[in-house]
Design an enzyme around this catalytic site. Structure first.
Site, PDB file in Angstrom:
ATOM      1  N   ARG A 267       0.834  -1.208   0.000  1.00  0.00           N
ATOM      2  CA  ARG A 267       0.000   0.000   0.000  1.00  0.00           C
ATOM      3  C   ARG A 267       0.869   1.259   0.000  1.00  0.00           C
ATOM      4  NH1 ARG A 267      -2.310  -3.654  -1.157  1.00  0.00           N
ATOM      5  NH2 ARG A 267      -4.244  -4.551  -0.356  1.00  0.00           N
TER       6      ARG A 267
ATOM      7  N   SER B 173     -11.282  -0.675   3.036  1.00  0.00           N
ATOM      8  CA  SER B 173     -10.457  -1.080   4.177  1.00  0.00           C
ATOM      9  C   SER B 173      -9.779   0.146   4.791  1.00  0.00           C
ATOM     10  CB  SER B 173      -9.396  -2.089   3.737  1.00  0.00           C
ATOM     11  OG  SER B 173     -10.007  -3.266   3.272  1.00  0.00           O
TER      12      SER B 173
ATOM     13  N   GLU C 156      -5.200   3.484   6.602  1.00  0.00           N
ATOM     14  CA  GLU C 156      -4.904   3.446   5.163  1.00  0.00           C
ATOM     15  C   GLU C 156      -5.248   4.750   4.428  1.00  0.00           C
ATOM     16  OE1 GLU C 156      -6.021   0.434   1.560  1.00  0.00           O
ATOM     17  OE2 GLU C 156      -5.376  -0.450   3.441  1.00  0.00           O
TER      18      GLU C 156
END
Length: 339
Positions: free
Chosen positions: A166, A239, A335
């Site tokens: 990520r 998420s 995130e």
């Protein structure tokens, strides 16, 4: 000047949490020249430039004293195709899932596991989006980005993108690079990734014995729709927490206490934990404080039940992180980008 600029515009329609925040200035760039106009205008006004894709990886906690530029460039080009492999390029403003569908309709495999992820093509390399065993780094063949400091265009090969979990050089050097278009290396002969049990299970239930990339895409769309809330119905950014990486030693200690721990060995002796398992084990699944909550089916997803503010959602996320650290000794990372 062709760039259309609006003042004090609500960003609620432009973020998937549906959070109310206002932009000092707002514009949409349909091509490189309008991107350059926006950069010049921001400099002239002494404002920072905030670039938006689909607003699907963003938590707005306040009004934005900046020129907010939404990438609206469109276009998909097949650059090369030798009958086995193809190189396809898409503009940054192309919506991600329709682009994935387009590649599948062309008979190209490689993006099927990334179906139904919200956002845009240009945002995908920023955080190296991934799902069901595939990440952007596996299919990206390079991209073109504008250096906001010098105004020059730069070609990035896949290695130069420095993709991580990520993560990418574009995320680490936030504010410098503005991605204009991305290239993907796709296959005519599919190499399907079916390692995740739910995908195989869905295909078996549908009686699919020899799946095609389109079958895999349908499976993943069905699974995502079943497990993840539709942002058009319930505000969310997918998420919210990254799966944490810990040492094999720490994972062994945790497994001794929690035999059902969900963990995946990684390179370099590290272990990736399922953040969703940690959250569910700690009792956060379905939790709600006013209109800020945790989804009832997927503990990884924070949701806005209607009138939650970004500050309320961030406060909830911080309390969750503190609780996971206290219970398991594991640090969770958020995130989405927080503004």
């Amino acid at each position: 000047m062709s760039l259309q600029v609006q003042e004090n515009l609500s960003l609620k329609p432009f973020n998937t949490f549906a959070l109310e925040a206002r932009a000092r200035l707002f514009a949409e760039a349909r091509d490189e020249s309008e991107v350059r106009e926006a950069l010049a205008l921001a400099a002239e006004r002494g404002l920072p430039l905030l670039v938006l894709g689909g607003g699907s990886n963003l938590l707005l906690t306040r009004d934005v004293d900046a020129l907010v530029l939404r990438m609206a460039s469109r276009g998909v080009r097949l650059l090369a195709d030798d009958g086995e492999r193809a190189l396809i390029e898409a503009e940054a403003g192309e919506p991600w899932h329709p682009f994935v569908r387009h590649t599948l309709e062309l008979g190209l495999a490689g993006l099927e596991n990334l179906s139904l992820i919200p956002g845009t093509v240009g945002a995908a390399p920023m955080q190296n989006i991934g799902a069901y065993g595939v990440e952007i780094k596996d299919v990206c063949a390079g991209l073109v980005a504008l250096d906001r400091q010098s105004g020059e265009l730069r070609e990035f090969g896949r290695e130069e993108c420095a993709f991580g979990y990520r993560d990418s050089v574009f995320k680490r050097q936030a504010g410098r690079w503005l991605i204009l278009r991305v290239r993907f290396a796709l296959q005519r002969a599919p190499q399907l990734h079916l390692d995740y049990g739910p995908v195989r299970q869905w295909l078996a239930e549908q009686g699919v014995v020899s799946p095609t990339p389109l079958d895999v895409s349908r499976a993943i769309c069905a699974i995502r729709r079943e497990r993840l809330p539709d942002p058009a119905v319930l505000g969310n950014a997918g998420s919210f927490f990254k799966n944490p990486l810990i040492s094999a030693e720490q994972a062994a200690h945790l497994r001794a206490e929690y035999p059902d721990l969900v963990a995946y060995p990684q390179a370099g002796g590290m272990v990736k934990l399922a953040a969703g398992w940690l959250l569910e084990r700690a009792g956060w699944k379905g939790y709600r404080e006013g209109d800020a909550g945790v989804h009832r089916l997927q503990a990884l997803v924070l949701v806005n039940h209607g009138r939650a503010s970004g500050r309320q959602l961030l406060g909830l996320a911080e309390r969750i992180c503190e609780d996971i650290e206290r219970r398991f000794g594991v640090h969770l990372e958020i995130e989405p980008g927080v503004i």
